[in-house]
Structure formats: structure tokens, C-alpha cells
Motif scaffolding. Sequence first.
Motif, mmCIF file in Angstrom:
data_model
loop_
_atom_site.group_PDB
_atom_site.id
_atom_site.type_symbol
_atom_site.label_atom_id
_atom_site.label_comp_id
_atom_site.label_asym_id
_atom_site.label_seq_id
_atom_site.Cartn_x
_atom_site.Cartn_y
_atom_site.Cartn_z
ATOM 1 N N TRP A 334 0.831 -1.214 0.000
ATOM 2 C CA TRP A 334 0.000 0.000 0.000
ATOM 3 C C TRP A 334 0.862 1.259 0.000
ATOM 4 N N SER A 335 0.485 2.198 -0.854
ATOM 5 C CA SER A 335 1.268 3.427 -1.012
ATOM 6 C C SER A 335 0.663 4.626 -0.294
ATOM 7 N N GLY A 336 -0.408 4.411 0.483
ATOM 8 C CA GLY A 336 -0.988 5.492 1.286
ATOM 9 C C GLY A 336 -2.272 6.069 0.746
ATOM 10 N N GLY A 337 -2.764 5.606 -0.409
ATOM 11 C CA GLY A 337 -3.994 6.145 -0.998
ATOM 12 C C GLY A 337 -5.229 5.775 -0.200
ATOM 13 N N MET A 338 -6.142 6.748 -0.011
ATOM 14 C CA MET A 338 -7.384 6.527 0.732
ATOM 15 C C MET A 338 -8.554 7.085 -0.065
ATOM 16 N N GLN A 339 -9.721 6.450 0.087
ATOM 17 C CA GLN A 339 -10.950 6.979 -0.500
ATOM 18 C C GLN A 339 -12.106 6.627 0.430
ATOM 19 N N ASN A 340 -12.773 7.668 0.941
ATOM 20 C CA ASN A 340 -13.878 7.490 1.888
ATOM 21 C C ASN A 340 -13.469 6.639 3.096
ATOM 22 N N GLY A 341 -12.214 6.866 3.554
ATOM 23 C CA GLY A 341 -11.725 6.159 4.722
ATOM 24 C C GLY A 341 -11.291 4.727 4.467
ATOM 25 N N ILE A 342 -11.264 4.299 3.207
ATOM 26 C CA ILE A 342 -10.888 2.933 2.851
ATOM 27 C C ILE A 342 -9.581 2.961 2.072
ATOM 28 N N ARG A 343 -8.673 2.063 2.387
ATOM 29 C CA ARG A 343 -7.406 1.995 1.662
ATOM 30 C C ARG A 343 -7.648 1.623 0.197
ATOM 31 N N MET A 344 -6.921 2.296 -0.681
ATOM 32 C CA MET A 344 -7.009 2.018 -2.111
ATOM 33 C C MET A 344 -5.708 1.388 -2.587
ATOM 34 N N TYR A 345 -5.831 0.395 -3.433
ATOM 35 C CA TYR A 345 -4.670 -0.318 -3.955
ATOM 36 C C TYR A 345 -4.662 -0.236 -5.478
ATOM 37 N N SER A 346 -3.482 -0.150 -6.057
ATOM 38 C CA SER A 346 -3.349 -0.030 -7.507
ATOM 39 C C SER A 346 -3.482 -1.390 -8.184
ATOM 40 N N ASN A 347 -3.584 -1.352 -9.526
ATOM 41 C CA ASN A 347 -3.628 -2.601 -10.291
ATOM 42 C C ASN A 347 -2.415 -3.468 -9.989
ATOM 43 N N ALA A 348 -1.242 -2.827 -9.937
ATOM 44 C CA ALA A 348 -0.006 -3.575 -9.693
ATOM 45 C C ALA A 348 -0.021 -4.234 -8.314
ATOM 46 N N HIS A 349 -0.609 -3.552 -7.312
ATOM 47 C CA HIS A 349 -0.686 -4.125 -5.969
ATOM 48 C C HIS A 349 -1.492 -5.426 -5.983
ATOM 49 N N TYR A 350 -2.685 -5.378 -6.609
ATOM 50 C CA TYR A 350 -3.519 -6.572 -6.674
ATOM 51 C C TYR A 350 -2.840 -7.687 -7.468
ATOM 52 N N THR A 351 -2.212 -7.315 -8.591
ATOM 53 C CA THR A 351 -1.555 -8.322 -9.430
ATOM 54 C C THR A 351 -0.441 -9.030 -8.668
ATOM 55 N N MET A 352 0.372 -8.260 -7.948
ATOM 56 C CA MET A 352 1.476 -8.856 -7.204
ATOM 57 C C MET A 352 0.961 -9.730 -6.060
ATOM 58 N N ALA A 353 -0.043 -9.239 -5.334
ATOM 59 C CA ALA A 353 -0.557 -10.002 -4.193
ATOM 60 C C ALA A 353 -1.218 -11.304 -4.637
ATOM 61 N N LEU A 354 -1.945 -11.255 -5.775
ATOM 62 C CA LEU A 354 -2.671 -12.433 -6.242
ATOM 63 C C LEU A 354 -1.847 -13.325 -7.160
ATOM 64 N N SER A 355 -0.599 -12.944 -7.421
ATOM 65 C CA SER A 355 0.262 -13.805 -8.240
ATOM 66 C C SER A 355 0.531 -15.140 -7.558
ATOM 67 N N ILE A 356 0.139 -15.236 -6.292
ATOM 68 C CA ILE A 356 0.233 -16.504 -5.567
ATOM 69 C C ILE A 356 -0.613 -17.579 -6.247
ATOM 70 N N LEU A 357 -1.659 -17.175 -6.995
ATOM 71 C CA LEU A 357 -2.540 -18.142 -7.656
ATOM 72 C C LEU A 357 -1.827 -18.926 -8.754
ATOM 73 N N PRO A 358 -1.290 -18.264 -9.807
ATOM 74 C CA PRO A 358 -0.614 -19.064 -10.847
ATOM 75 C C PRO A 358 0.611 -19.813 -10.334
ATOM 76 N N ILE A 359 1.321 -19.233 -9.369
ATOM 77 C CA ILE A 359 2.494 -19.924 -8.808
ATOM 78 C C ILE A 359 2.049 -21.209 -8.107
ATOM 79 N N GLY A 360 1.016 -21.106 -7.275
ATOM 80 C CA GLY A 360 0.510 -22.276 -6.566
ATOM 81 C C GLY A 360 -0.035 -23.335 -7.508
ATOM 82 N N LEU A 361 -0.745 -22.909 -8.563
ATOM 83 C CA LEU A 361 -1.313 -23.866 -9.515
ATOM 84 C C LEU A 361 -0.226 -24.590 -10.302
ATOM 85 N N LEU A 362 0.837 -23.887 -10.637
ATOM 86 C CA LEU A 362 1.956 -24.519 -11.335
ATOM 87 C C LEU A 362 2.606 -25.592 -10.448
ATOM 88 N N ILE A 363 2.817 -25.258 -9.184
ATOM 89 C CA ILE A 363 3.379 -26.232 -8.243
ATOM 90 C C ILE A 363 2.443 -27.435 -8.100
#
Length: 382
Positions: A334-363
Amino acid sequence: GDFGLLTSFYYFAYAPMQLPVGMSVDRIGARRSLIFSCVISIVGIIIFAYFKSFSIALLGRFMVGFGAAFAYVTALKLAAIWLPRQYFATATGMVTGFGMVAAIFTDMYLTHVIKLQGFKFALYSPLCIGVVLVFLIMLVVRDKPRQPPADDVAVHEEKHALNFKQLKNYLALMVRNPQMWLIGVVGALLYMPSSVFLDVWAIPYLRYVHHLSPEDAALGVSVMLAGWICSSFFSCAISDVFGSRKIPLVLASFTATVIASIILFDNKLSFLALYILLFSFGLACGPHPLCFTLSKENNSHKISGTAVAFANFLIMMGGFIFQPVVGNALDWLWSGGMQNGIRMYSNAHYTMALSILPIGLLISGILTLFIKETYKRSYIRE
């Protein structure tokens, strides 16, 4: 991070309860186990809905997971008792498929009702369903046929119920069996698209990365579930027809790896292309219930509940571990972005966090190659 913790508390109860649940179902039967579990879940829903404290909400979520821990194992135990052995793989697929049919309607219903009435009102439905289920279980569920055929080995074994000491000894054998661990780990990784993506992060991801409305994001989840349902119904039956448990799992893992990578790393997909990929993602993951068939076929029929429960314990530990991992990864990125009191995450943040999916499926695909084929193998006897 807190949201990931709240959702994972379901698995915090669900996963470790699998072992005592499997032994309980093998010992005291499915009917009493289901009645007890339904009542616990109902109480958990009431606590979750009516108390505002975060710690109390965790308790309610825990109780729902505790009660739900009995559902899948008990359903498969009933299938093992009432159906011929050659249909067990088909039954696991159908149980999973019907569960996901319910998930489709739940996602769409809750999204709509929460928007109009709030989440407390929305939780009246599962509360009422739980009460109805208790009465249906009392009226319908039976632990064994009243007049089983004389040559029905499955029911004959059920008449000679094991005591808890014997079940404990069988469980110890499972723990020392590398094949059971391989099956459980493969199942956990192949189930991540459901436990991590569909259950928690799919709707936020589709909303903030692919810019879907809440309703369209819920529809995307339903589309993926629809693909999973179709595959669950047919892939396990096809496994029985063609005589292989491993091949569908290998194809599922590697195909899902490719599709997950496309969804995560191409953020300019059209709505139609995105929905087609989500449906295909669900199709690819559908053979996952074969892990339960493999676990059953690696053990004696009389401990089928314990065997399935041990596999389910390892599979559901994936949700418990990886749900908060994704949430904590987002907090770390998280880079500090907020909207209506809720943390906002960029496309890259979600992509990096969820990259656990293809890695896990490959294993998962690689590990499946080391699982021994069990179709038509002689059943293990005492």
C-alpha cells in the motif's frame, strides 16, 4: 489485513476440525453429526450478525466454520455408504457442484440485499435456511440402509464401527503416508482459486482492477462458479469412465495456471473476454474433488470419513494460510492512498498479491505427477 483475518477465521475452525470430524462421523454416524453442526452454525450466524465488536465477530465466524466443517465430509460419508464404490468420484463432483450452485445464488443475492437493506438483514436468509436444514436432517438423513444387500461390503463394514482408539491408529498411518500429504497439498493449491480468489478477493479485484460495478463483479464470480460447477459434475464422472484420477488433475493444474496468468497480467480485457476467461478458469479447476477420491482409495473403506477429512484438513489449511497472506501483501504494498476512509490499492498491488494463484497452480501440476494412480487398484484392507 483485518479483513483477511476475519475471513480466514472460518478456516481457522474449519481446517483443524476436519480430523476430529472425520473420526466422529466414522464413529457416531452422519445424522447426529449433521444436526450438531447445523445448530453450531446457526448460533455463529446470530453472533456474527448482532454483535459489533470485531473480536466477537471473529468468534461468530469461527463458529460458522466449526459447524460447516461437518458438511462436506459427512456428505461424502453418506455417499460412500449408500452408493456403489464405482460412483464415489462422480458423487464427490456432484456434492461440490451443488455447493457451488448455492454459492452462485448466495453471491448475487447478498450483493443485492446488502446494497438495499444492509448485511444484518441479508443474514436472515442463511439463519432461516439453517433452521430448515436441522428439521430436514432429522426427517430425511439415515446413517445406513435398513435392508442392505447381503453382498454390500460397504454397509457390512459400517456395521462393525471402529472405536476412537482404532481410528486414531488409522489416522497415524495416514500421517505417515507421503501420498496423503501429496494429495492434500495438491488439493490445497488447486482449491486456491476458490478459497483465496472467489471467497474473498475476486470482487474487490474485479471492481478496482477491471473496473466492474459491484453487481458485475458478483456476476463475474458467478460465471467462474458456473464453470466450476459444470466441470465438477462431468470431470469426476469422466474420471470413472476413462479410469484415471491423475490425468484430469494434471490437466486442470496446468490449464488453470495459464488462465490465471492471463486474467492477472492483462488488465485491458473486454468484459466479454474477462467473463469467458473466468468461466474457463472455473472449468479448469473443476476436477479438484478427485483429491477426495484419491484419499479414499488410499485407505480402507470403513475409515472413508477419516480419510476424506484428513485430505480436507490439508486442503482447507490453504484458505487459512493464503487468505491473510494476500491481505497482508496488499497492506505491505500500500502506497498510502485513501478513499472514503478505505485503503485504495493499484492494479499492480492486486496483481502482485494475487500472483500466488498461478504460482501455486503450477506447483500443484508438478506435484500431481508424483501421486500414484489409484483407479481400479485393490482396496486396502485391515
